[in-house]
Design an enzyme around this catalytic site. Structure first.
Site, mmCIF file in Angstrom:
data_model
loop_
_atom_site.group_PDB
_atom_site.id
_atom_site.type_symbol
_atom_site.label_atom_id
_atom_site.label_comp_id
_atom_site.label_asym_id
_atom_site.label_seq_id
_atom_site.Cartn_x
_atom_site.Cartn_y
_atom_site.Cartn_z
ATOM 1 N N SER A 98 0.802 -1.230 0.000
ATOM 2 C CA SER A 98 0.000 0.000 0.000
ATOM 3 C C SER A 98 0.833 1.277 0.000
ATOM 4 O O SER A 98 0.321 2.334 -0.354
ATOM 5 C CB SER A 98 -0.942 0.010 1.202
ATOM 6 O OG SER A 98 -0.211 -0.118 2.403
ATOM 7 N N HIS A 143 -0.553 4.971 6.974
ATOM 8 C CA HIS A 143 0.133 5.446 5.773
ATOM 9 C C HIS A 143 0.537 6.913 5.849
ATOM 10 O O HIS A 143 -0.195 7.730 6.402
ATOM 11 C CB HIS A 143 -0.768 5.237 4.553
ATOM 12 C CG HIS A 143 -1.216 3.823 4.394
ATOM 13 N ND1 HIS A 143 -2.472 3.400 4.742
ATOM 14 C CD2 HIS A 143 -0.547 2.733 3.952
ATOM 15 C CE1 HIS A 143 -2.571 2.099 4.515
ATOM 16 N NE2 HIS A 143 -1.420 1.673 4.035
ATOM 17 N N ASP A 149 -3.527 8.314 7.553
ATOM 18 C CA ASP A 149 -4.416 7.443 8.322
ATOM 19 C C ASP A 149 -3.574 6.677 9.348
ATOM 20 O O ASP A 149 -2.441 7.049 9.619
ATOM 21 C CB ASP A 149 -5.254 6.546 7.402
ATOM 22 C CG ASP A 149 -4.430 5.493 6.673
ATOM 23 O OD1 ASP A 149 -3.218 5.347 6.965
ATOM 24 O OD2 ASP A 149 -4.996 4.793 5.804
#
Ligand SMILES: *[C@@H]1O[C@H](CO)[C@@H](O)[C@H](O)[C@H]1NC(C)=O
Ligand SMILES: *[C@@H]1O[C@H](CO)[C@@H](O)[C@H](O)[C@H]1NC(C)=O
Ligand SMILES: *[C@@H]1O[C@H](CO)[C@@H](O)[C@H](O)[C@H]1NC(C)=O
Ligand SMILES: *[C@@H]1O[C@H](CO)[C@@H](O)[C@H](O)[C@H]1NC(C)=O
Ligand SMILES: *[C@@H]1O[C@H](CO)[C@@H](O)[C@H](O)[C@H]1NC(C)=O
Ligand SMILES: *[C@@H]1O[C@H](CO)[C@@H](O)[C@H](O)[C@H]1NC(C)=O
Ligand SMILES: *[C@@H]1O[C@H](CO)[C@@H](O)[C@H](O)[C@H]1NC(C)=O
Length: 367
Positions: free
Chosen positions: A40, A335, A332
């Site tokens: 991610s 990340h 978040d």
């Protein structure tokens, strides 16, 4: 007034001339493309197109609120590291592999998938694992050969850079989270790291066999410092070091692996960015780098906004959103923010030996 106008026109046209001559010399024959693999940290929207759950997606607000102004699937308020690296390499923004239509792969493409790791078992069924990402790369090679010819495609792949962020999610599987506390599962850590590095090595060798020569790596960061994990220990006041210790073990083995491949594989070149150090630095000394918060997230709930609720889409509707994501290292609970990604991308691109071994990514592109 007129003089100023004239100067402006003059400088504009000289820029144009430079760009045109550069285009004649460098493009399309001599440019290096960028192929992105991993998790991610690098995913720019591939998971929008697979059968998965919102836990592995970021295609809903407030993701993307700062830049792009729409939730593209990037796990950030704006750009991710590969977007900025492409910009620094003077390449266009790369498409995700699954981008609908017939995206142009001539400048590279992004295969990364949030939640994925080097091991097949990691989030199996919900993500595109590294092995499958490499399979898709082979398909892109076919497409390129048809488009620009066999010889040209071989040359292009040889000049191109393959940039990977792999491992965090594999080690995430070692966490035992019960009753809002965290511990490590009783597994042989050295052996587990061996599996991750072994599978990563196989992926590199496959790309090498397809003609890839230049490999960029992000090593694994201090996982225990991500807000989602730190809140499970001492109410967030310190990082969960036991899992970061596994990341450190991985990073030692990654360095050994790259040195070994350099001896084994003719023409193999690499650059390892020490993401463990660069992330630790901004988490520990946020104000030194222009951030107000290093430990907590901008979007989430609970202490340090460390509960993974950003977007209100993962079972819990309520969440908090900070005023200015640029103030935070984390957007978040996992990340980095656009601003933090920019910081990391510049260090990866042009940082010194402390952060990049044996040299930085701009050098890898030039070689
Ligand atoms: C997607 O996953 C769900 C639940 O796992 C399943 O019911 C559905 O058939 C899958 N859809 C596709 C297109 O694979
Ligand atoms: C979790 O907490 C609940 C209530 O506090 C308790 O009943 C249960 O035994 C705990 N479970 C574990 C595995 O510690
Ligand atoms: C996970 O942690 C809980 C207590 O926090 C413990 O009871 C359980 O045995 C652990 N699970 C494993 C598989 O080690
Ligand atoms: C790849 O990972 C699997 C576990 O998922 C492990 O059994 C296998 O040995 C690993 N391969 C290598 C080459 O290390
Ligand atoms: C944990 O932190 C929250 C808010 O940050 C606070 O309300 C709570 O009292 C703390 N709990 C403990 C046990 O320190
Ligand atoms: C990064 O690499 C480039 C190209 O070799 C070099 O000019 C530059 O000095 C390096 N950056 C640092 C900070 O060492
Ligand atoms: C690299 O740069 C950092 C600051 O960005 C500096 O503290 C460090 O001493 C430098 N290391 C080398 C080897 O030049």
């Amino acid at each position: 007034m007129d003089g100023l106008m004239f100067l402006l026109v003059l400088s504009l046209s000289s820029v144009l001339i430079i760009q045109t001559s550069e285009a004649q010399i460098c493009l399309p024959k001599k440019h290096a493309s960028l192929f992105i693999f991993g998790d991610s940290l690098f995913d720019i929207g591939n998971n929008n197109y697979i059968n998965t759950t919102t836990s592995y997606q970021a295609n809903y607000p407030p993701y993307g609120e700062t830049l792009f102004k729409y939730p593209s699937g990037r796990f950030s308020d704006g750009r991710m590291i590969p977007d900025i690296i492409a910009e620094l390499a003077k390449l266009p923004l790369l498409p995700p592999y699954f981008h609908p239509g017939n995206p142009d792969f001539t400048y590279g493409v992004n295969f990364a998938s949030g939640g994925s790791g080097a091991l097949l078992q990691t989030a199996q069924g919900y993500v595109i694992d590294l092995h499958t990402q490499v399979k898709y790369f082979k398909n892109v090679k076919k497409i390129l050969r048809e488009k620009i010819g066999e010889e040209e495609a071989e040359e292009l792949l040889k000049r191109s850079v393959y940039f990977l962020s792999v491992g965090s999610n594999d080690y995430g599987e070692l966490l035992n989270v019960t009753n809002s506390t965290v511990s490590l599962l009783p597994v042989d850590k050295q052996q587990f790291v061996g599996f991750v590095i072994g599978n990563l090595t196989n992926a590199i060798k496959e790309i090498y066999e397809q003609g890839g020569r230049k490999f960029g790596f992000l090593n694994v960061g201090p996982i225990g410092c991500s807000p989602s994990i730190r809140i499970l220990k001492n109410n967030g006041s310190t990082c969960f070091d036991e899992i970061s210790a596994v990341a450190r073990l991985h990073n030692i083995e990654l360095s050994k692996m790259t040195l070994k491949l350099k001896k084994q594989l003719n023409g193999f070149k690499y650059s390892v960015h020490d993401f463990y150090s660069s992330l630790s630095q901004v988490v520990t000394y946020p104000s030194k780098y222009g951030f107000k918060g290093g430990s907590g997230g901008c979007c989430g709930s609970g202490p340090y906004r460390g509960e993974d609720t950003c977007g209100g889409n993962k079972g819990i509707k309520e969440y908090e959103l900070c005023q200015n994501p640029n103030d935070y290292v984390f957007f978040d609970s996992h990340h980095p923010s656009d601003k933090a990604c920019e910081h990391f991308a510049h260090l990866i691109w042009n940082g010194n030996y402390t952060f990049n071994k044996p040299y930085n990514l701009s050098k890898l592109f030039q070689l």
